[in-house]
Design an enzyme around this catalytic site. Structure first.
Site, mmCIF file in Angstrom:
data_model
loop_
_atom_site.group_PDB
_atom_site.id
_atom_site.type_symbol
_atom_site.label_atom_id
_atom_site.label_comp_id
_atom_site.label_asym_id
_atom_site.label_seq_id
_atom_site.Cartn_x
_atom_site.Cartn_y
_atom_site.Cartn_z
ATOM 1 N N GLU A 33 0.295 -1.196 -0.107
ATOM 2 C CA GLU A 33 0.154 0.047 0.347
ATOM 3 C C GLU A 33 0.510 1.042 -0.147
ATOM 4 O OE1 GLU A 33 -3.008 0.584 -0.618
ATOM 5 O OE2 GLU A 33 -3.649 -2.065 -0.408
ATOM 6 N N TYR A 114 -6.904 6.185 3.802
ATOM 7 C CA TYR A 114 -7.471 5.595 3.394
ATOM 8 C C TYR A 114 -6.524 4.152 3.245
ATOM 9 C CZ TYR A 114 -6.526 3.010 -1.518
ATOM 10 O OH TYR A 114 -6.722 2.433 -2.925
ATOM 11 N N ASP A 132 -10.653 6.287 -2.593
ATOM 12 C CA ASP A 132 -9.811 7.219 -3.053
ATOM 13 C C ASP A 132 -9.739 7.637 -4.567
ATOM 14 O OD1 ASP A 132 -10.083 4.580 -5.008
ATOM 15 O OD2 ASP A 132 -7.487 4.702 -5.469
#
Ligand code: SF4
Length: 324
Positions: A33, A114, A132
């Protein structure tokens, strides 16, 4: 079929097979991520594999010297991500293991809403929806929402909507489905509406507004910044310094940055344009080969030119070095 069922079904059939999706190890998921925060999957893939190979566990990453982490990161840009990654690895080790609550994950350096939702849902099955650009686009089109993205009103509206849509029993499949669906089907240009499983109930498609959604705010004009570098060459050595905090490229190495070009220096490239997110850099690059070894400003060191590769450098420096 509901919107959420369509997304999770689509994900089961068409989701991308990515190496970090074959594990629920929170360290591996977190690493992917962070790498993918501002990087395309195709480029980030190799970096993720390199990091996992060099640092198989969070303890390995935490124990590494910062220079090595930055060097492995080289080419990805946004070096604050690499520094945050390293700091967060130490945080995790100090916590005694990867945090398993949303608040715990969110407390890690470099992890925003996020990323916390992505890690939480994928590694721990937490019911937190990711929001997002992909999610904004799919929701804005499917539900015909014209609130300009980038505003706090949009953030609230889209976050609440995504959270309402999230199936609590399969948050990972839904979140990853939304990411992939936005990246491969409901794309910014030329979305695949004709084969899209959501098309029968998509508002933007029905109303011919696909190209008009999502509504974007006009971006701020990037600021220009001028940099003058002098590459000193003396007996196979050159002078570099490490950039300090509070500015771009913290911790990276660059040649002599100055306002006064010494007499006898030759221009290598002038007005070289390099785009960062919020500013345009215009760099002048000079080569100076003095007859005697010059004194250096504070903070600069002499290194062998042949060893330049071992120093983590901004992309701009790499590009202009290629022009020497
Ligand atoms: S029909 Fe087109 S605009 Fe609507 S969700 Fe599908 S791909 Fe996106």
């Amino acid at each position: 079929m509901t919107f959420s069922e369509t997304i999770t079904d689509w994900y089961a059939a068409c989701g991308r097979d990515l190496p970090w999706r074959r594990t629920r190890d929170p360290y591996a998921v977190w690493l992917s991520e962070i790498i993918l925060q501002q990087t395309r999957v195709a480029q980030g893939w190799a970096y993720w594999e390199r990091f996992m190979e060099r640092f198989p566990t969070v303890e390995d990453l935490a124990a590494a010297p910062e220079d090595e982490v930055l060097r492995l990161w080289q080419g990805l840009g946004y070096y604050s991500r690499a520094r945050n990654l390293h700091t967060a690895a130490k945080q995790i080790v100090a916590m005694g293991g990867f945090p398993s609550t949303l608040e715990g994950i969110r407390s890690l350096k470099g992890v925003g809403d996020y990323t916390a939702a992505a890690i939480g849902s994928i590694a721990f099955g937490l019911p937190a929806a990711v929001v997002d650009g992909n999610v904004y686009r799919v929701l804005a089109r499917y539900f015909g929402i014209a609130t300009p993205v980038g505003t706090s009103a949009a953030k609230k509206e889209f976050t609440e909507l995504a959270q309402r849509l999230l199936p609590v029993d399969s948050p990972a499949a839904f979140n990853q489905g939304m990411m992939d669906f936005g990246a491969t089907c409901c794309t910014p240009v030329n979305p695949a509406c004709l084969t899209c499983p959501l098309q029968p109930s998509c508002r933007a498609f029905k109303e011919g507004r696909v190209d008009l959604l999502p509504v974007k705010q006009a971006p701020a004009k990037p600021v220009e910044r001028h940099l003058t570098y002098v590459y000193v060459r003396f007996q196979g050595q050159t002078a570099i310094h490490r950039r300090g905090p509070g500015d771009i490229w913290q911790g990276l190495w660059e040649p002599w940055l100055t306002d006064e070009v010494p007499a006898g220096a030759k221009p290598v490239v002038q007005g070289f344009k390099h785009q960062l997110t919020h500013r345009t850099l215009l760099a002048d690059f000079w080569l100076w080969e003095p007859a005697g070894r010059p004194g250096l400003p504070e903070g600069y060191v002499w290194i062998e030119e042949a060893e330049l590769d071992a120093y983590a450098k901004p992309r701009l420096f790499e590009l202009i070095l290629g022009k020497l």
